[in-house]
Design an enzyme around this catalytic site. Structure first.
Site, PDB file in Angstrom:
ATOM      1  N   GLU A  32       0.822  -1.214   0.000  1.00 18.32           N
ATOM      2  CA  GLU A  32       0.000   0.000   0.000  1.00 18.32           C
ATOM      3  C   GLU A  32       0.853   1.261   0.000  1.00 18.32           C
ATOM      4  O   GLU A  32       0.453   2.301  -0.546  1.00 18.32           O
ATOM      5  CB  GLU A  32      -0.954   0.006   1.193  1.00 18.32           C
ATOM      6  CG  GLU A  32      -2.066  -1.036   1.102  1.00 18.32           C
ATOM      7  CD  GLU A  32      -1.667  -2.390   1.642  1.00 18.32           C
ATOM      8  OE1 GLU A  32      -0.476  -2.583   1.999  1.00 18.32           O
ATOM      9  OE2 GLU A  32      -2.546  -3.284   1.727  1.00 18.32           O
ATOM     10  N   PHE A  47     -11.435  -7.765  13.542  1.00 14.27           N
ATOM     11  CA  PHE A  47     -10.298  -8.177  12.714  1.00 14.27           C
ATOM     12  C   PHE A  47      -9.982  -7.081  11.679  1.00 14.27           C
ATOM     13  O   PHE A  47     -10.870  -6.585  10.995  1.00 14.27           O
ATOM     14  CB  PHE A  47     -10.629  -9.489  12.000  1.00 14.27           C
ATOM     15  CG  PHE A  47      -9.557  -9.934  11.034  1.00 14.27           C
ATOM     16  CD1 PHE A  47      -8.296 -10.308  11.494  1.00 14.27           C
ATOM     17  CD2 PHE A  47      -9.801  -9.949   9.670  1.00 14.27           C
ATOM     18  CE1 PHE A  47      -7.308 -10.691  10.606  1.00 14.27           C
ATOM     19  CE2 PHE A  47      -8.814 -10.337   8.775  1.00 14.27           C
ATOM     20  CZ  PHE A  47      -7.562 -10.717   9.242  1.00 14.27           C
ATOM     21  N   GLN A  48      -8.735  -6.712  11.575  1.00 14.03           N
ATOM     22  CA  GLN A  48      -8.251  -5.674  10.663  1.00 14.03           C
ATOM     23  C   GLN A  48      -8.976  -4.344  10.871  1.00 14.03           C
ATOM     24  O   GLN A  48      -9.196  -3.589   9.937  1.00 14.03           O
ATOM     25  CB  GLN A  48      -8.335  -6.119   9.195  1.00 14.03           C
ATOM     26  CG  GLN A  48      -7.325  -7.214   8.872  1.00 14.03           C
ATOM     27  CD  GLN A  48      -7.182  -7.497   7.388  1.00 14.03           C
ATOM     28  OE1 GLN A  48      -8.111  -7.298   6.607  1.00 14.03           O
ATOM     29  NE2 GLN A  48      -6.011  -7.975   6.987  1.00 14.03           N
ATOM     30  N   LYS A  93     -17.572  -1.256   5.262  1.00 15.54           N
ATOM     31  CA  LYS A  93     -17.941  -2.250   4.248  1.00 15.54           C
ATOM     32  C   LYS A  93     -19.439  -2.237   3.956  1.00 15.54           C
ATOM     33  O   LYS A  93     -19.859  -2.377   2.800  1.00 15.54           O
ATOM     34  CB  LYS A  93     -17.509  -3.635   4.749  1.00 15.54           C
ATOM     35  CG  LYS A  93     -17.523  -4.717   3.688  1.00 15.54           C
ATOM     36  CD  LYS A  93     -16.875  -5.994   4.233  1.00 15.54           C
ATOM     37  CE  LYS A  93     -16.794  -7.073   3.167  1.00 15.54           C
ATOM     38  NZ  LYS A  93     -16.128  -8.291   3.705  1.00 15.54           N
ATOM     39  N   MET A 103      24.283   9.204   3.035  1.00 19.90           N
ATOM     40  CA  MET A 103      24.160  10.509   3.688  1.00 19.90           C
ATOM     41  C   MET A 103      24.352  10.384   5.194  1.00 19.90           C
ATOM     42  O   MET A 103      24.986  11.242   5.833  1.00 19.90           O
ATOM     43  CB  MET A 103      22.798  11.139   3.366  1.00 19.90           C
ATOM     44  CG  MET A 103      22.651  12.569   3.845  1.00 19.90           C
ATOM     45  SD  MET A 103      23.860  13.686   3.076  1.00 19.90           S
ATOM     46  CE  MET A 103      22.932  14.226   1.635  1.00 19.90           C
TER      47      MET A 103
END
Lengths: 92, 554
Positions: free
Chosen positions: B53, B115-116, B165, B467
């Site tokens: 993502e 969940f999630q 959802k 760096m």
């Protein structure tokens, strides 16, 4: 001993009564370096406008916070109720 | 008669996206966003499956920056949503218009540690310009329109829309009417044009300080016109590079921590800064109290909050740069100042006569810049290679140099290049990366393979986090803590695993032919360039130091 001069302000914020508007104000206020000394929020259910009064203190100019709160989408306006109160905070 | 039709929330999303001209989106499916992906199946919107993502978010950022439009990314709830956050923070820091859509667990499960489930709405507060959570299907259409409007209104930025959802599945009648515009609550003060003109006409040593806001205000033409007609010497921030015509003989290059010596000395000596779309960032100013100590400031910006934030303005001109800057165009009598700075430009010009056979990274990037076609879009990651690209490459528009400026996000370059290439399929796109940075989103090589995206990758490889290593050597007594990457994978073999043509070069004699081969290749290409691990980026203004006290060597 360090001396730090804090300016204390009272802000009056008008906001749309939307989700998380208080969280947004709190987050911006903390992130921009202002301490919150007190807060009150009321909603006018007639027009769905929330009026938030908030006491803050900081070494930084209040204009920095006002500009940042004003940028929040749900904010209708911000003004300083008083700007002449100073408190002294000392730290070792 | 008002037209209407009944759609699921998921289908409505793609209808609204298309109303806003969205043709391409970047994302990754998952449980709580399945109704949206089901609607995608019937949509004309083209979806690019990224392999993380964060890659989707950066591709949306690259797409937006390269094309001057809104980038769109999708992710599921929980870890999918949290993986977007770095990309959204990057977009906020660099003022990039992105709309991120996240799936959320059903409203009935919200707040139950499902969940999630994560409170992405709450997490978004610090890393977006605005965010929404839509719990009523009847609000969805309006919110989606508002998301686009907010992303592009005033100072651009990312907007997140979290959709549970059940709202994605619910049916609603699309109104198909015009959205109501947001209130324009910011009452801009009258532009202080007369005061600014007075400052300008009395200035003997003015500098035009050009920032990333110029490109976003679509004001490149106006800024170039102002620079030409006034003859005012100019400097650019990292994000402002490309705004000034590369042929402008009064342009001094980038200012700041790794800016040119001429740019930094000129700014320090100036008596007036005309600041266009820039914000006195700490990487630009060095020690703020000693930055341009004798200069008055005329500050053009769209964002009220940037005026007087880090440096007080003597004249503040808020609003649209495109309309306001021409009001200040006037002839200036600054021939002596121009001549002095031209001489500094000559005296302090970059040198590429590096001794030995090893490859000198600045020379490689100069070669790429000289050989790449016009209107090539270059992205970078973050680190030494980023600063070398900014110093030694030339860009003919700000939309042709995409780099993570404010956030400084390693892992930006490769997915941003993918987004840029998809938005501009007929232009060459080159990702300049480092061996540390590329591993941050290396999975996006699979996205390149999947869609045969012809991105060229120039991998500057010193087997170090270069760096950080440079700073450890300079400021931490050479205590090289966790910056050795000598166990890197074989990058040529890695590229080959993704069907990407690749080559390793180790000698300066190989550079020109290899760059030509890369640019001539029709598909994706990875050119691994081994450089000396001890090379530093010069000049360097040490932390909390005035810009005229730069280091030029050890």
């Amino acid at each position: 001993m360090n001396s730090m001069t804090l300016n204390k302000y009272q802000l009056i914020i008008m906001a749309d009564d939307k989700q998380v508007v208080l969280e947004r104000i709190l987050q911006v206020t903390r992130y921009r370096g202002f301490l919150i000394n007190g807060m009150n929020a009321e909603v006018n259910t007639g027009n769905n406008v929330a009026t938030i009064t908030m006491s803050v203190s900081s070494e930084r100019p209040i204009s920095l916070l006002i500009d940042q709160i004003n940028k929040l989408i749900d904010i209708k306006g911000v003004k300083v109720d008083n700007s002449d109160v100073q408190i002294k905070q000392h730290s070792a | 008669m008002t037209k209407s039709k009944t759609l699921t929330g998921g289908a409505l999303l793609f209808e609204v996206l298309q109303e806003h001209g969205v043709q391409h989106v970047f994302g990754y499916p998952g449980g709580a966003i399945m109704p949206i992906y089901d609607a995608l199946y019937d949509s004309d919107v083209k979806h690019f499956l990224c392999r993380h993502e964060q890659g989707a978010a950066f591709s949306a950022v690259g797409y937006a920056r390269a094309a001057g439009t809104v980038g769109v990314c999708l992710a599921t709830s929980g870890p999918g949503a949290t993986n977007l956050i770095t990309g959204l923070a990057d977009a906020l820091a660099d003022s990039i218009p992105v709309v991120a859509i996240t799936g959320q667990v059903p409203t009935a499960a919200m707040g139950s540690d499902a969940f999630q489930e994560i409170d992405i709405f709450g997490l978004s507060l610090a890393c977006t310009k605005h965010s929404f959570q839509v719990t009523d299907i009847n609000e969805l259409e309006k919110v989606l329109h508002q998301a686009f409007e907010i992303a592009l209104e005033g100072r651009h930025g990312p907007v997140l829309v979290d959709i549970p959802k059940d709202v994605q599945l619910a049916e609603v009648t699309q109104r198909l009417d015009k959205l109501s515009h947001l209130k324009n609550k910011v009452k801009l003060p009258l532009a202080d044009i007369s005061k600014a003109l007075d400052l300008l006409t009395h200035a003997k040593q003015p500098i035009l300080y050009v920032g990333g806001g110029v490109g976003m205000a679509n004001a490149v033409e106006e800024v170039r016109d102002f620079a030409e007609k006034t003859g005012m010497p100019s400097v650019s921030t990292l994000k402002g590079l490309g705004a000034i015509n590369p042929d402008n003989e009064n342009h001094l290059g980038m200012l700041g921590m790794h800016g040119t010596k001429a740019a930094n000395l000129a700014v320090q000596e100036s008596d007036l800064l005309v600041v266009v779309g820039a914000r006195f960032d700490d990487r630009v100013t060095g020690k703020l109290d000693e930055f341009a100590p004798n200069a008055k400031v005329i500050h053009f910006d769209i964002d009220t909050a940037e005026i007087n934030k880090r440096r007080d303005a003597d004249a503040a001109i808020l609003g649209d740069l495109k309309g306001n800057l021409p009001l200040l165009t006037t002839e200036l009598n600054i021939a002596d100042w121009q001549q002095k700075l031209k001489q500094m430009n000559t005296d302090f010009a970059w040198r590429y006569d590096h001794p030995g056979d090893n490859i000198f990274a600045p020379a490689v990037l100069k070669t790429v810049s000289d050989l790449m076609p016009s209107n090539t879009c270059v992205t970078t990651d973050v680190g030494q290679h980023q600063m070398w690209a900014a110093q030694h490459m030339t860009f003919d528009d700000p939309s042709n140099f995409l780099t993570s400026g404010g956030m400084g996000t390693m892992g930006f370059g490769l997915p941003a290049a993918i987004g840029a290439q998809i938005s501009r399929p007929h232009d060459t796109v080159i990702a300049v990366s480092g061996d540390g940075s590329i591993m941050m989103n290396v999975q996006e090589l699979a996205t390149i393979k999947r869609y045969q995206i012809p991105v060229k990758v120039v991998l500057i490889d010193n087997a170090k986090l270069g760096m950080v290593r440079q700073w450890q050597d300079l400021f931490f007594d050479g205590r090289l803590s966790e910056t050795d990457l000598s166990d890197n994978p074989d990058f040529v073999m890695l590229a080959t695993a993704f069907d990407i043509k690749s080559k390793l070069i180790t000698k300066k004699s190989e550079v020109k032919a290899a760059v030509e081969e890369m640019l001539d290749h029709d598909g994706p290409y990875l050119l691994q360039v081994k450089i000396d691990a001890a090379e530093n980026v010069w000049p360097l203004v040490p932390p909390n130091t005035a810009n005229d006290k730069m280091m030029e060597s050890v």
